[in-house]
Design a protein around this motif. Sequence first.
Motif, short mmCIF file in Angstrom:
data_model
loop_
_atom_site.label_atom_id
_atom_site.label_comp_id
_atom_site.label_asym_id
_atom_site.label_seq_id
_atom_site.Cartn_x
_atom_site.Cartn_y
_atom_site.Cartn_z
N GLY A 13 -4.44 4.16 0.67
CA GLY A 13 -4.97 4.09 1.16
C GLY A 13 -5.90 5.99 1.41
N GLU A 44 -1.63 2.35 12.58
CA GLU A 44 -1.44 0.95 12.57
C GLU A 44 -2.13 0.63 13.40
OE1 GLU A 44 -1.26 -0.67 9.51
OE2 GLU A 44 -0.61 1.33 8.65
N VAL A 61 -9.58 1.18 7.78
CA VAL A 61 -8.92 1.35 6.22
C VAL A 61 -8.18 0.45 6.48
CG1 VAL A 61 -7.23 1.58 3.83
CG2 VAL A 61 -9.43 3.02 4.94
N ASN A 62 -8.32 -1.33 5.90
CA ASN A 62 -6.91 -2.46 6.03
C ASN A 62 -6.13 -2.52 7.61
OD1 ASN A 62 -7.48 -3.12 3.54
ND2 ASN A 62 -5.31 -1.73 3.24
#
Length: 88
Positions: A13, A44, A61-62
Amino acid sequence: MINSAGRPERKEGFSGPLEPAVGSSHDSKVSLFCTSTRTLIRVEGETSEPFVSGDAVAQLVNGGLNAVVGSEEAQRESLPRASTTKGG
């Protein structure tokens, strides 16, 4: 702590140069990777109203938040599309 044992690594990332790193993770939620030129942080699941201060930028990101602490050059290299910058 996770040590790359001198092998160049880059956290997923992030972009930029491959550098030897030392890292730490807590409950698979927060990861911290330190190189000689920058600190890469991954949180996260944190996507609500991110902010940074000091010599840092961040980007969603994600499903999580990536942040870089370091010089402006390190920030541009590691998160070239950072959407969260100091004061905004």
